[in-house]
Design an enzyme around this catalytic site. Structure first.
Site, PDB file in Angstrom:
ATOM      1  N   THR A   1       0.741  -1.239  -0.084  1.00  0.00           N
ATOM      2  CA  THR A   1       0.036   0.089   0.008  1.00  0.00           C
ATOM      3  C   THR A   1       1.044   1.300  -0.006  1.00  0.00           C
ATOM      4  O   THR A   1       0.364   2.311   0.113  1.00  0.00           O
ATOM      5  CB  THR A   1      -0.908  -0.033   1.280  1.00  0.00           C
ATOM      6  OG1 THR A   1      -0.313  -0.182   2.407  1.00  0.00           O
ATOM      7  CG2 THR A   1      -1.957  -1.032   1.166  1.00  0.00           C
TER       8      THR A   1
ATOM      9  N   TYR B   1      18.911   3.135  10.371  1.00  0.00           N
ATOM     10  CA  TYR B   1      18.077   2.331   9.018  1.00  0.00           C
ATOM     11  C   TYR B   1      18.699   1.775   8.129  1.00  0.00           C
ATOM     12  O   TYR B   1      18.647   0.733   7.412  1.00  0.00           O
ATOM     13  CB  TYR B   1      17.342   3.654   8.521  1.00  0.00           C
ATOM     14  CG  TYR B   1      16.567   3.215   7.201  1.00  0.00           C
ATOM     15  CD1 TYR B   1      15.668   2.304   6.972  1.00  0.00           C
ATOM     16  CD2 TYR B   1      16.823   4.265   6.080  1.00  0.00           C
ATOM     17  CE1 TYR B   1      15.120   1.780   5.921  1.00  0.00           C
ATOM     18  CE2 TYR B   1      16.241   3.968   4.733  1.00  0.00           C
ATOM     19  CZ  TYR B   1      15.469   2.786   4.662  1.00  0.00           C
ATOM     20  OH  TYR B   1      14.891   2.690   3.353  1.00  0.00           O
TER      21      TYR B   1
ATOM     22  N   VAL C   1      11.080  14.558   0.617  1.00  0.00           N
ATOM     23  CA  VAL C   1      11.402  16.036   0.827  1.00  0.00           C
ATOM     24  C   VAL C   1      10.726  17.031  -0.018  1.00  0.00           C
ATOM     25  O   VAL C   1      10.135  18.178   0.538  1.00  0.00           O
ATOM     26  CB  VAL C   1      12.998  16.431   0.574  1.00  0.00           C
ATOM     27  CG1 VAL C   1      13.289  15.996  -0.778  1.00  0.00           C
ATOM     28  CG2 VAL C   1      13.471  17.723   1.150  1.00  0.00           C
TER      29      VAL C   1
ATOM     30  N   ASP D   1      -1.268  -1.784   7.507  1.00  0.00           N
ATOM     31  CA  ASP D   1      -2.008  -0.525   7.801  1.00  0.00           C
ATOM     32  C   ASP D   1      -3.416  -0.678   7.058  1.00  0.00           C
ATOM     33  O   ASP D   1      -3.483  -0.702   6.141  1.00  0.00           O
ATOM     34  CB  ASP D   1      -1.238   0.542   7.238  1.00  0.00           C
ATOM     35  CG  ASP D   1      -1.900   1.975   7.379  1.00  0.00           C
ATOM     36  OD1 ASP D   1      -3.097   2.005   7.777  1.00  0.00           O
ATOM     37  OD2 ASP D   1      -0.904   2.918   7.637  1.00  0.00           O
TER      38      ASP D   1
ATOM     39  N   LEU E   1      13.654  -4.767  -1.968  1.00  0.00           N
ATOM     40  CA  LEU E   1      13.991  -3.179  -1.944  1.00  0.00           C
ATOM     41  C   LEU E   1      15.199  -2.743  -1.150  1.00  0.00           C
ATOM     42  O   LEU E   1      15.006  -2.932   0.180  1.00  0.00           O
ATOM     43  CB  LEU E   1      12.940  -2.506  -2.107  1.00  0.00           C
ATOM     44  CG  LEU E   1      12.191  -2.159  -3.267  1.00  0.00           C
ATOM     45  CD1 LEU E   1      11.667  -3.319  -3.858  1.00  0.00           C
ATOM     46  CD2 LEU E   1      11.140  -1.064  -3.257  1.00  0.00           C
ATOM     47  N   SER E   2      16.142  -2.126  -1.435  1.00  0.00           N
ATOM     48  CA  SER E   2      17.328  -1.726  -0.623  1.00  0.00           C
ATOM     49  C   SER E   2      17.180  -0.007  -0.594  1.00  0.00           C
ATOM     50  O   SER E   2      15.950   0.574  -1.033  1.00  0.00           O
ATOM     51  CB  SER E   2      18.592  -2.041  -1.034  1.00  0.00           C
ATOM     52  OG  SER E   2      19.733  -1.468  -0.189  1.00  0.00           O
TER      53      SER E   2
ATOM     54  N   GLU F   1      22.024  11.388   9.638  1.00  0.00           N
ATOM     55  CA  GLU F   1      21.945  11.724   8.261  1.00  0.00           C
ATOM     56  C   GLU F   1      23.503  12.228   7.618  1.00  0.00           C
ATOM     57  O   GLU F   1      24.177  12.553   8.326  1.00  0.00           O
ATOM     58  CB  GLU F   1      21.176  13.281   8.395  1.00  0.00           C
ATOM     59  CG  GLU F   1      20.506  13.490   6.607  1.00  0.00           C
ATOM     60  CD  GLU F   1      19.620  14.677   6.900  1.00  0.00           C
ATOM     61  OE1 GLU F   1      18.615  14.656   6.263  1.00  0.00           O
ATOM     62  OE2 GLU F   1      19.725  15.566   7.758  1.00  0.00           O
TER      63      GLU F   1
ATOM     64  N   LYS G   1      21.055   4.375   1.576  1.00  0.00           N
ATOM     65  CA  LYS G   1      21.462   4.384   2.961  1.00  0.00           C
ATOM     66  C   LYS G   1      22.113   3.306   3.395  1.00  0.00           C
ATOM     67  O   LYS G   1      22.940   3.240   4.470  1.00  0.00           O
ATOM     68  CB  LYS G   1      20.567   4.858   3.918  1.00  0.00           C
ATOM     69  CG  LYS G   1      20.063   6.355   3.533  1.00  0.00           C
ATOM     70  CD  LYS G   1      18.660   6.843   4.408  1.00  0.00           C
ATOM     71  CE  LYS G   1      18.360   8.156   3.977  1.00  0.00           C
ATOM     72  NZ  LYS G   1      17.837   8.370   2.471  1.00  0.00           N
TER      73      LYS G   1
END
Length: 339
Positions: free
Chosen positions: A14, A140, A180, A41, A128-129, A259, A132
């Site tokens: 989803t 993460y 973003v 969800d 999926l990677s 980050e 990061k």
């Protein structure tokens, strides 16, 4: 590749990528046998069912389930041939504050996916990677690197089973939930102040459809154990801010926990096993159950130079402010106007 007559399951189905995958599968292979949308969800399940109602799309199934729950995965994977694993805990600051929750979903959940696929006769798995996961400095990224390693190594424990596991790694998806660009658009409309973490910050950029096409490429071409990386452009965070809110205040707020200033998808250490496939790179496993020389010949692959790295700050291709505005209208909000 032909998915007509095939059974596919998407974990985290989803989410933004799951919905775009669903749209693409319906358009390209309308005679698919079954498409299972698995997520935890219920509200998103309800909303997606309004968009793609199972009363009209008779072969779509909506399954509530958590990848932490192995037994639920085994039930969901019965009769499934293709699994696309998109479910993850993805927000960097939230993962830093709740580390074990991130580990349970991204690492232990990956283990559950692998074991459930091995137990149920699934044929092809693409996980999926994220950028990061390359030289991670946040939790993460570290959990996704661990997940990548699990899926690559799963090819070594498949035994007699006819199954392939591969990984796709890419950068920020333009317009995806929590990214973003929609965040900046909302802030520009709300208070005309755009928070900039670092003036030098850069990121890779990929559209949802390009992400879907990479997943489908992996499903079609993987021999098992590859990490596929697309060749995509970078943008400067300041250019994103100027594209969206040229008349807004830009406030430097500092880098958030975990980050990076620049992202990378292929590290120098990866260069020893990385090959250029043309449109994509492939980081090959150090241990394979197939012959690398045959792989290179089959795909006309070229080994990258030792020391090569793929970094958003040193990338050869960049998106300008004007190009960003065009892409925002095309991929995020067709009514968008700079503020």
């Amino acid at each position: 590749m032909d998915l007509n007559g095939k059974s596919i399951l998407i974990t985290g189905g989803t989410g933004s990528l799951g919905k775009q995958l669903t749209k693409t599968i319906i358009e390209r292979w309308p005679n698919f046998k079954r498409l299972v949308i698995l997520s935890r969800d219920e509200q998103k399940q309800f909303q997606m069912n309004q968009e793609y109602p199972d009363t009209i799309y008779k072969n779509i199934r909506y399954f509530i389930g958590d990848i932490r729950d192995y037994n639920r995965l085994v039930r969901a994977f019965e009769g499934i041939e293709f699994v696309i694993h998109a479910a993850a805990m993805k927000h960097v600051p939230i993962a830093e504050y709740n580390p074990m929750e991130c580990v349970k979903t991204n690492v232990l959940g990956a283990e559950n996916i692998i074991n459930a696929c091995l137990a149920t006769g699934v044929k092809n798995v693409v996980a999926l990677s994220t950028d990061k996961a390359a030289a991670p400095i946040n939790l993460y990224g570290a959990t996704k690197l661990c997940s990548d390693k699990l899926f690559v190594a799963a090819n070594n424990i498949k035994g007699h089973r006819d199954i392939k596991f591969s990984v796709v790694r890419y950068g920020n998806v333009m317009g995806s939930n929590g990214s973003v660009i929609p965040f900046f658009i909302n802030r520009a409309k709300k208070d005309r102040v755009l928070p900039i973490t670092d003036l030098n910050m850069t990121r890779f950029n990929i559209s949802l459809q390009e992400g879907v096409d990479l997943v489908l490429h992996a499903l079609e071409t993987a021999w098992g154990g590859e990490i596929f990386v697309p060749k995509i452009p970078s943008y400067k965070i300041t250019d994103v801010a100027n594209a969206i809110g040229p008349n807004c205040e830009k406030k430097v707020v500092g880098i958030r926990p975990g980050e990076k200033v620049h992202e990378e998808m292929i590290t120098q250490s990866d260069s020893f096993t990385t090959y250029d496939l043309g449109k994509y790179f492939a980081i090959l496993p150090q241990v394979t159950n197939w012959d690398i020389n045959n792989y290179v010949k089959h795909f006309n692959a070229n080994k990258v130079e030792v020391g090569f790295q793929y970094n958003s700050g040193t990338n050869n291709e960049w998106i300008s402010t004007d190009q960003l505005r065009h892409l925002i209208i095309k991929h995020v909000d067709e009514s968008f106007k700079p503020i």
